[in-house]
Structure formats: C-alpha cells, structure tokens
Design a protein around this motif. Sequence first.
Motif, short mmCIF file in Angstrom:
data_model
loop_
_atom_site.label_atom_id
_atom_site.label_comp_id
_atom_site.label_asym_id
_atom_site.label_seq_id
_atom_site.Cartn_x
_atom_site.Cartn_y
_atom_site.Cartn_z
N SER A 4 -16.67 6.41 44.41
CA SER A 4 -15.49 6.29 43.56
C SER A 4 -15.15 7.63 42.91
O SER A 4 -16.01 8.48 42.71
N SER A 5 -13.89 7.76 42.57
CA SER A 5 -13.44 8.93 41.82
C SER A 5 -12.69 8.47 40.60
O SER A 5 -12.23 7.32 40.52
N LEU A 6 -12.55 9.34 39.63
CA LEU A 6 -11.81 9.00 38.43
C LEU A 6 -10.36 8.63 38.75
O LEU A 6 -9.76 7.79 38.08
N LYS A 7 -9.82 9.24 39.78
CA LYS A 7 -8.43 8.95 40.14
C LYS A 7 -8.29 7.59 40.82
O LYS A 7 -7.26 6.93 40.70
N SER A 8 -9.32 7.17 41.55
CA SER A 8 -9.21 5.94 42.34
C SER A 8 -9.64 4.70 41.58
O SER A 8 -9.27 3.59 41.96
N GLU A 9 -10.41 4.85 40.52
CA GLU A 9 -10.95 3.69 39.80
C GLU A 9 -10.11 3.37 38.57
O GLU A 9 -10.13 4.09 37.57
N ALA A 10 -9.39 2.25 38.65
CA ALA A 10 -8.57 1.82 37.51
C ALA A 10 -9.42 1.55 36.27
O ALA A 10 -8.98 1.81 35.14
N ILE A 11 -10.64 1.06 36.47
CA ILE A 11 -11.49 0.76 35.32
C ILE A 11 -11.81 2.03 34.54
O ILE A 11 -11.89 2.01 33.30
N ALA A 12 -12.00 3.14 35.24
CA ALA A 12 -12.30 4.40 34.55
C ALA A 12 -11.11 4.84 33.70
O ALA A 12 -11.27 5.28 32.56
N LYS A 13 -9.91 4.70 34.26
CA LYS A 13 -8.71 5.05 33.51
C LYS A 13 -8.54 4.14 32.30
O LYS A 13 -8.18 4.59 31.20
N ALA A 14 -8.80 2.84 32.49
CA ALA A 14 -8.63 1.88 31.40
C ALA A 14 -9.61 2.15 30.26
O ALA A 14 -9.25 2.09 29.08
N VAL A 15 -10.85 2.46 30.62
CA VAL A 15 -11.89 2.71 29.61
C VAL A 15 -11.67 4.05 28.92
O VAL A 15 -12.05 4.24 27.77
N GLY A 16 -11.03 5.00 29.63
CA GLY A 16 -10.74 6.30 29.03
C GLY A 16 -11.67 7.41 29.46
O GLY A 16 -11.78 8.43 28.78
N VAL A 17 -12.34 7.23 30.61
CA VAL A 17 -13.24 8.25 31.11
C VAL A 17 -12.43 9.43 31.65
O VAL A 17 -11.45 9.25 32.37
N THR A 18 -12.84 10.62 31.28
CA THR A 18 -12.27 11.85 31.84
C THR A 18 -13.41 12.77 32.25
O THR A 18 -14.58 12.47 32.03
N GLY A 19 -13.04 13.87 32.85
CA GLY A 19 -14.08 14.83 33.23
C GLY A 19 -14.82 15.39 32.03
O GLY A 19 -15.97 15.82 32.15
N LYS A 20 -14.17 15.40 30.86
CA LYS A 20 -14.78 15.97 29.66
C LYS A 20 -15.30 14.92 28.69
O LYS A 20 -16.03 15.24 27.76
N PHE A 21 -14.91 13.67 28.88
CA PHE A 21 -15.26 12.64 27.90
C PHE A 21 -15.73 11.38 28.61
O PHE A 21 -15.01 10.80 29.43
N GLN A 22 -16.94 10.97 28.30
CA GLN A 22 -17.52 9.74 28.84
C GLN A 22 -17.88 8.84 27.66
O GLN A 22 -18.94 9.01 27.03
N PRO A 23 -17.00 7.91 27.32
CA PRO A 23 -17.25 7.08 26.14
C PRO A 23 -18.48 6.18 26.32
O PRO A 23 -18.84 5.82 27.45
N SER A 24 -19.09 5.84 25.21
CA SER A 24 -20.17 4.85 25.25
C SER A 24 -19.51 3.47 25.36
O SER A 24 -18.50 3.19 24.72
N VAL A 25 -20.08 2.63 26.22
CA VAL A 25 -19.47 1.35 26.56
C VAL A 25 -20.46 0.21 26.37
O VAL A 25 -21.64 0.35 26.71
N ILE A 26 -20.00 -0.88 25.82
CA ILE A 26 -20.76 -2.13 25.84
C ILE A 26 -20.04 -3.08 26.78
O ILE A 26 -18.88 -3.44 26.55
N ASP A 27 -20.71 -3.44 27.87
CA ASP A 27 -20.20 -4.45 28.79
C ASP A 27 -20.70 -5.79 28.27
O ASP A 27 -21.85 -6.16 28.47
N ALA A 28 -19.83 -6.52 27.60
CA ALA A 28 -20.25 -7.72 26.88
C ALA A 28 -20.29 -8.97 27.76
O ALA A 28 -20.67 -10.03 27.29
N THR A 29 -19.89 -8.83 29.01
CA THR A 29 -19.98 -9.93 29.98
C THR A 29 -20.53 -9.35 31.27
O THR A 29 -19.85 -9.33 32.30
N ALA A 30 -21.76 -8.89 31.24
CA ALA A 30 -22.29 -8.01 32.28
C ALA A 30 -22.33 -8.64 33.67
O ALA A 30 -22.03 -7.99 34.66
N GLY A 31 -22.73 -9.92 33.76
CA GLY A 31 -22.82 -10.54 35.07
C GLY A 31 -23.73 -9.77 36.01
O GLY A 31 -24.88 -9.47 35.66
N LEU A 32 -23.24 -9.39 37.17
CA LEU A 32 -24.03 -8.63 38.14
C LEU A 32 -23.96 -7.13 37.89
O LEU A 32 -24.54 -6.35 38.64
N ALA A 33 -23.24 -6.71 36.85
CA ALA A 33 -23.19 -5.32 36.37
C ALA A 33 -22.61 -4.35 37.39
O ALA A 33 -22.92 -3.16 37.37
#
Length: 224
Positions: free
Chosen positions: A44-73
């Motif tokens: 995957s790439s940052l450009k191809s993954e909608a989830i990365a864009k939604a969460v706000g991941v960039t090349g310079k910023f990787q936010p801390s995330v809580i996946d509150a409904t982890a399932g198969l992760a």
Amino acid sequence: MANAFELKQTEDGLGLFWREASQPMRPLIIDFHQGKAAYRAQHSSLKSEAIAKAVGVTGKFQPSVIDATAGLARDALVLAQFGCHVQLIERHPMVRELLADALQRAQLMSDNIGLAAQRMELLNQQHIADLDPDSCDVVYLDPMYPKTGKQKAQVKKDMQMFQQLVGQDEDADTLLQPALSVARYRVVVKRPASAPYLAGTEPNRQLKSKKHRFDIYINQGFNS
C-alpha cells in the motif's frame, strides 16, 4: 452461539474452529504475514489507501491511533505499516485471544510486517468508554454492519466464521461520543457506502472508496 466455536493451538498458531459449520472449514488463524492483508500492508501507499488519508497520515506525521473495533486488525496493520502506533480494543474474548497470539508471533519477526506489528498493542480495556480523554490522536471505528441482502460476492469463509462468531454491533451508535472524548484530533468511522451515519450524526468530512466511505469527525486540526 459461542458454544459452536472453540480455540485450539495448531502448527500455524491459535485457531478458531467452527464445530457447527454446514461444510468443512479450515480454522481461522490470524497471521499478519500471510494472505491479502499482508500483501495489502506491504504494497500500500499513502496515495492509494483511503484509510491513511482519512486518519491523516502523511510522510511527516503518523498519528497515534486507537482501533476501537479491532476485529482481525487488518486495517490496523496497514496503519502500523505506515508508521502509526496503533492500540487495539477488541471485546470478544475469542477474537482477543486470536489477536494476542497473532501479535506475539508477528512481533518476533524482524521484517517489515514484524516491525509494523511491534507498533501494535492490544489493550486490556474492552470498550472505548473505558479510556481516559485525549488518549490518542485518532480513534478509528469499523463496527460490524447488518447484511443488506444486496451483496453479490460470497463472503470468504474466514469472514463467514468471524461474522457468525461476533454477530452485529447492535450498540455501534454508542461508540461515537466516547470516541470523540478519547481522540485529540478526530474520529474516523468506516461505513458501507449506503449506511446511515453512526448515531445519526453527520460528519465534518467524508472520503469515499469503491465499497466504503470514511466519515470523519473533527475535534481540532493537526498541529503538523
């Protein structure tokens, strides 16, 4: 329904067996190094993954995330591969055991998937409301949604087993407000394209993919 399932140790890891399946099924084993989930995480790439864009991941910023409904992760693994520290909440006891076993095995490896798994942590808390306010940058929610009867493709056997075990998240609407309290910046909710808003609350933004959309509820902007 839980009596229809059992956990057994196999050569490949802890497996979930469905004793009442209508046809023979292989056990469900979470293995972050195998299958489409592993391929997706590695390619995957940052450009191809909608989830990365939604969460706000960039090349310079990787936010801390809580996946509150982890399932198969599977989504959590993608975010961890992008450099996010991802904490997992899973309240079904059997799925928690599968996740704990999968993480333990993956974290022993020194490859890219192993390093991503080392950025993943299974929390003791089993509900987002059990966490303190401002515990992370982003809360990610992907609650189980009732089947609509319009699905054309047959769900894969492993997901059939998972859905039969876990069922629907009947209380999904109760997750949004505590998630907004826990997240410093935003809550991201993954929904089927035609599903109503979680808790009937319109998001600030949306990102859409072929099958899903990501509803984004913003507390404040990122500092980066």
